[in-house]
Design a protein around this motif. Structure first.
Motif, PDB file in Angstrom:
ATOM      1  N   ASP A 252      88.098  91.835 -17.648  1.00 48.52           N
ATOM      2  CA  ASP A 252      87.715  90.604 -16.956  1.00 48.52           C
ATOM      3  C   ASP A 252      88.698  90.294 -15.825  1.00 48.52           C
ATOM      4  OD1 ASP A 252      85.596  90.386 -18.661  1.00 48.52           O
ATOM      5  OD2 ASP A 252      86.354  88.648 -19.762  1.00 48.52           O
ATOM      6  N   THR A 253      89.974  90.520 -16.097  1.00 50.20           N
ATOM      7  CA  THR A 253      90.996  90.292 -15.077  1.00 50.20           C
ATOM      8  C   THR A 253      90.843  91.273 -13.926  1.00 50.20           C
ATOM      9  OG1 THR A 253      92.557  89.513 -16.756  1.00 50.20           O
ATOM     10  CG2 THR A 253      93.477  90.163 -14.635  1.00 50.20           C
ATOM     11  N   LEU A 254      90.645  92.535 -14.256  1.00 52.39           N
ATOM     12  CA  LEU A 254      90.510  93.574 -13.232  1.00 52.39           C
ATOM     13  C   LEU A 254      89.311  93.285 -12.325  1.00 52.39           C
ATOM     14  CD1 LEU A 254      91.570  96.295 -12.181  1.00 52.39           C
ATOM     15  CD2 LEU A 254      90.014  97.414 -13.803  1.00 52.39           C
ATOM     16  N   GLY A 255      88.199  92.885 -12.929  1.00 57.79           N
ATOM     17  CA  GLY A 255      87.032  92.558 -12.119  1.00 57.79           C
ATOM     18  C   GLY A 255      87.303  91.409 -11.170  1.00 57.79           C
ATOM     19  N   TYR A 256      88.062  90.428 -11.653  1.00 59.87           N
ATOM     20  CA  TYR A 256      88.364  89.255 -10.815  1.00 59.87           C
ATOM     21  C   TYR A 256      89.275  89.630  -9.649  1.00 59.87           C
ATOM     22  CZ  TYR A 256      89.911  84.610  -9.430  1.00 59.87           C
ATOM     23  OH  TYR A 256      90.196  83.483  -8.703  1.00 59.87           O
ATOM     24  N   VAL A 257      90.363  90.369  -9.918  1.00 54.42           N
ATOM     25  CA  VAL A 257      91.326  90.645  -8.840  1.00 54.42           C
ATOM     26  C   VAL A 257      90.767  91.625  -7.820  1.00 54.42           C
ATOM     27  CG1 VAL A 257      93.303  90.130 -10.321  1.00 54.42           C
ATOM     28  CG2 VAL A 257      92.527  92.511 -10.096  1.00 54.42           C
ATOM     29  N   ARG A 260      88.278  88.728  -5.848  1.00 61.27           N
ATOM     30  CA  ARG A 260      88.886  87.534  -5.278  1.00 61.27           C
ATOM     31  C   ARG A 260      89.726  87.894  -4.047  1.00 61.27           C
ATOM     32  NH1 ARG A 260      88.936  82.072  -4.334  1.00 61.27           N
ATOM     33  NH2 ARG A 260      91.026  81.170  -4.571  1.00 61.27           N
ATOM     34  N   LYS A 261      89.481  87.230  -2.942  1.00 62.13           N
ATOM     35  CA  LYS A 261      90.206  87.524  -1.707  1.00 62.13           C
ATOM     36  C   LYS A 261      91.090  86.350  -1.300  1.00 62.13           C
ATOM     37  CE  LYS A 261      86.908  90.829   0.230  1.00 62.13           C
ATOM     38  NZ  LYS A 261      86.025  91.164   1.373  1.00 62.13           N
ATOM     39  N   GLN A 262      92.282  86.676  -0.879  1.00 66.17           N
ATOM     40  CA  GLN A 262      93.214  85.721  -0.283  1.00 66.17           C
ATOM     41  C   GLN A 262      93.961  86.458   0.821  1.00 66.17           C
ATOM     42  OE1 GLN A 262      94.048  82.015  -1.540  1.00 66.17           O
ATOM     43  NE2 GLN A 262      91.924  82.724  -1.439  1.00 66.17           N
ATOM     44  N   PHE A 263      94.271  85.744   1.889  1.00 64.71           N
ATOM     45  CA  PHE A 263      94.979  86.344   3.027  1.00 64.71           C
ATOM     46  C   PHE A 263      94.217  87.560   3.570  1.00 64.71           C
ATOM     47  CE2 PHE A 263      98.107  84.497   0.092  1.00 64.71           C
ATOM     48  CZ  PHE A 263      98.586  83.461   0.898  1.00 64.71           C
ATOM     49  N   GLY A 264      92.891  87.505   3.452  1.00 65.35           N
ATOM     50  CA  GLY A 264      92.049  88.506   4.071  1.00 65.35           C
ATOM     51  C   GLY A 264      91.815  89.783   3.289  1.00 65.35           C
ATOM     52  N   ARG A 265      92.275  89.847   2.041  1.00 69.98           N
ATOM     53  CA  ARG A 265      92.026  91.055   1.251  1.00 69.98           C
ATOM     54  C   ARG A 265      92.026  90.738  -0.239  1.00 69.98           C
ATOM     55  NH1 ARG A 265      97.538  94.463   0.718  1.00 69.98           N
ATOM     56  NH2 ARG A 265      99.060  92.903   1.335  1.00 69.98           N
ATOM     57  N   PRO A 266      91.460  91.634  -1.101  1.00 65.22           N
ATOM     58  CA  PRO A 266      91.430  91.388  -2.547  1.00 65.22           C
ATOM     59  C   PRO A 266      92.839  91.211  -3.094  1.00 65.22           C
ATOM     60  CG  PRO A 266      89.975  93.208  -1.979  1.00 65.22           C
ATOM     61  CD  PRO A 266      90.776  92.896  -0.746  1.00 65.22           C
ATOM     62  N   ILE A 267      93.008  90.240  -3.963  1.00 66.56           N
ATOM     63  CA  ILE A 267      94.353  89.953  -4.461  1.00 66.56           C
ATOM     64  C   ILE A 267      94.917  91.108  -5.286  1.00 66.56           C
ATOM     65  CG2 ILE A 267      94.010  87.455  -4.402  1.00 66.56           C
ATOM     66  CD1 ILE A 267      93.602  87.519  -7.427  1.00 66.56           C
ATOM     67  N   GLY A 268      94.049  91.930  -5.851  1.00 65.46           N
ATOM     68  CA  GLY A 268      94.531  93.079  -6.613  1.00 65.46           C
ATOM     69  C   GLY A 268      95.204  94.129  -5.757  1.00 65.46           C
ATOM     70  N   SER A 269      95.029  94.057  -4.449  1.00 70.91           N
ATOM     71  CA  SER A 269      95.662  95.030  -3.559  1.00 70.91           C
ATOM     72  C   SER A 269      97.117  94.695  -3.285  1.00 70.91           C
ATOM     73  CB  SER A 269      94.891  95.117  -2.235  1.00 70.91           C
ATOM     74  OG  SER A 269      94.992  93.898  -1.495  1.00 70.91           O
ATOM     75  N   PHE A 270      97.548  93.481  -3.651  1.00 72.63           N
ATOM     76  CA  PHE A 270      98.952  93.117  -3.462  1.00 72.63           C
ATOM     77  C   PHE A 270      99.795  93.791  -4.548  1.00 72.63           C
ATOM     78  CE2 PHE A 270      96.730  89.671  -1.302  1.00 72.63           C
ATOM     79  CZ  PHE A 270      97.422  89.621  -0.099  1.00 72.63           C
ATOM     80  N   GLN A 271     100.955  94.276  -4.154  1.00 67.36           N
ATOM     81  CA  GLN A 271     101.772  95.076  -5.059  1.00 67.36           C
ATOM     82  C   GLN A 271     102.120  94.322  -6.346  1.00 67.36           C
ATOM     83  OE1 GLN A 271     106.086  96.086  -4.432  1.00 67.36           O
ATOM     84  NE2 GLN A 271     105.232  98.114  -3.992  1.00 67.36           N
ATOM     85  N   ALA A 272     102.417  93.040  -6.237  1.00 67.49           N
ATOM     86  CA  ALA A 272     102.821  92.276  -7.424  1.00 67.49           C
ATOM     87  C   ALA A 272     101.746  92.331  -8.509  1.00 67.49           C
ATOM     88  CB  ALA A 272     103.109  90.822  -7.044  1.00 67.49           C
ATOM     89  N   LEU A 273     100.481  92.158  -8.106  1.00 65.55           N
ATOM     90  CA  LEU A 273      99.396  92.193  -9.084  1.00 65.55           C
ATOM     91  C   LEU A 273      99.025  93.622  -9.464  1.00 65.55           C
ATOM     92  CD1 LEU A 273      99.287  89.213  -8.278  1.00 65.55           C
ATOM     93  CD2 LEU A 273      96.798  89.350  -8.458  1.00 65.55           C
ATOM     94  N   ARG A 274      99.080  94.522  -8.508  1.00 67.93           N
ATOM     95  CA  ARG A 274      98.743  95.921  -8.790  1.00 67.93           C
ATOM     96  C   ARG A 274      99.691  96.507  -9.831  1.00 67.93           C
ATOM     97  NH1 ARG A 274      98.796  97.602  -3.867  1.00 67.93           N
ATOM     98  NH2 ARG A 274     100.789  98.713  -3.858  1.00 67.93           N
TER      99      ARG A 274
END
Length: 373
Positions: A252-257, A260-274
């Motif tokens: 469920d978390t993986l599908g959300y990140v 969900r987009k912030q700062f112009g891209r999916p939040i899962g692409s940010f290193q902290a979340l990845r």
């Protein structure tokens, strides 16, 4: 991870997944079955599984049972009565009479539900402190007086496996005895306890509650030894459930990140979340290995008590499930806290898993003792 499963076991797991997609695949379906999450068990759905023959896993291998528990938990199927019923059935299969085995083990396979009553207001982790007492009564039976608490699923169970004191004094393991008590027995009152998880646990009050002699499970006074013999199964059951919960919270978390987009891209692409996703995925894989390795050990010798392995699997998997659910809530932000999404339910389910069936602290203590400490 590629487990060493048979073709039949893989087909079994796939069939459970397909069933859950059809019956509990949407939030609307789950809410209709549980009154918006209030109840943890829906007998109609449970009976469908019984009719398919799936509940017969209680008489099958530990690996098969773990597959059933993991995949129904992942599918969010409201069949909370199965865990306690399978624990009770395990005790009866080892120590019960032929009649008890037919009624309880056979009954569980056909959709009946059972509960276990052990904890008391002044005796939780310290089982030796139990004071609910059963004394000899008429016709060789017993009269029970006392209180039990935190009894999961007793409010809809057909019967309850009671651990009561027939000898000795509180503080001693000697003198404990198991009884099967029908839920409608005169002198037994069941009162629900409101919790953040909904309707699942109860207080039980026994007032001059009479049970016949054939209600005794196993040997009078040997309840402690009988309880210890069932620890492998109980802790493995709880671990397999939380493995499914952890996997569902992760997905469920993986599908959300990913969406969900912030700062112009999916939040899962940010290193902290990845990196956080990577760590959680690794932990879940470790838990899966531990669950099925322990199940294989149980299948090799069901009579062998595995205090270290069973405590390790319960400790690790419940704590990882809690970590995954809380991380999921954090990564989903406000949506993780909203009842619109399932994450807050995952959190509630995971939090209590580190308490019931022996707290994490108790599991660590047991593990330490197996190393001579």
């Amino acid at each position: 991870m590629d487990l060493d499963l048979t073709d039949e076991q893989r087909a079994f797991a796939a069939a459970i997944d397909d069933f859950c997609k059809r019956e509990t695949g949407t939030r609307a379906q789950r809410d209709a079955l549980t009154e918006n999450g209030l109840h943890k068990h829906h007998q109609g759905l449970y009976q469908k599984m019984a009719d398919l023959g799936w509940l017969e896993v209680i008489e099958s291998s530990a690996v098969d049972m773990c597959l059933f528990l993991e995949h129904t938990a992942y599918g969010l199927a409201p069949i909370g009565g199965f865990a306690t019923s399978s624990i009770v059935a395990g005790a009866i299969s080892r120590f019960g009479s032929a009649d008890q085995q037919k009624a309880i083990v056979g009954g569980t396979a056909t959709g009946r539900t059972f509960s276990i009553a052990m904890s008391e207001p002044e005796a939780g982790s310290d089982v030796a402190a139990l004071s609910c007492r059963a004394v000899p009564g008429p016709d060789g039976g017993y009269v029970i007086n006392g209180q039990k608490t935190w009894c999961s699923n007793a409010h809809f169970a057909d019967a309850i496996l009671l651990v009561a004191r027939t000898g000795g004094v509180p503080g001693e393991h000697a003198g404990l005895t198991m009884f099967m008590v029908p839920a409608d027995t005169p002198g037994l009152r069941i009162s629900g306890i409101d919790t953040m998880g909904g309707k699942e646990v109860n207080d039980l009050y026994f007032t001059d509650c009479f049970v016949p002699s054939d209600a005794v499970v196993g040997v009078v006074g040997e309840g402690w030894k009988q309880l210890m013999a069932g620890l492998n199964l109980e802790r493995l059951i709880l671990a397999a459930l939380m493995l499914g919960t952890a996997r569902r919270a992760f997905d469920d978390t993986l599908g959300y990140v990913k969406e969900r987009k912030q700062f112009g891209r999916p939040i899962g692409s940010f290193q902290a979340l990845r990196h956080r996703i990577a760590d959680l995925a690794t932990e879940i894989e470790c838990c899966k290995l531990l669950v099925y390795r322990t199940a294989e050990l149980v299948d090799r010798d069901p009579s062998r008590v595995l205090p270290r392995e069973s405590s390790m699997v319960k400790l690790k998997t419940t704590e990882v499930a809690r970590e995954v659910a809380l991380a999921g809530m954090q990564m989903m932000g406000g949506y993780g806290y909203a009842t619109e999404y399932d994450m807050e339910r995952h959190v509630r389910a995971a939090l209590v898993s580190t308490v019931y069936g022996g707290t994490s602290e108790i599991q660590r203590d047991i593990i330490g003792k197996t190393y001579g400490l």
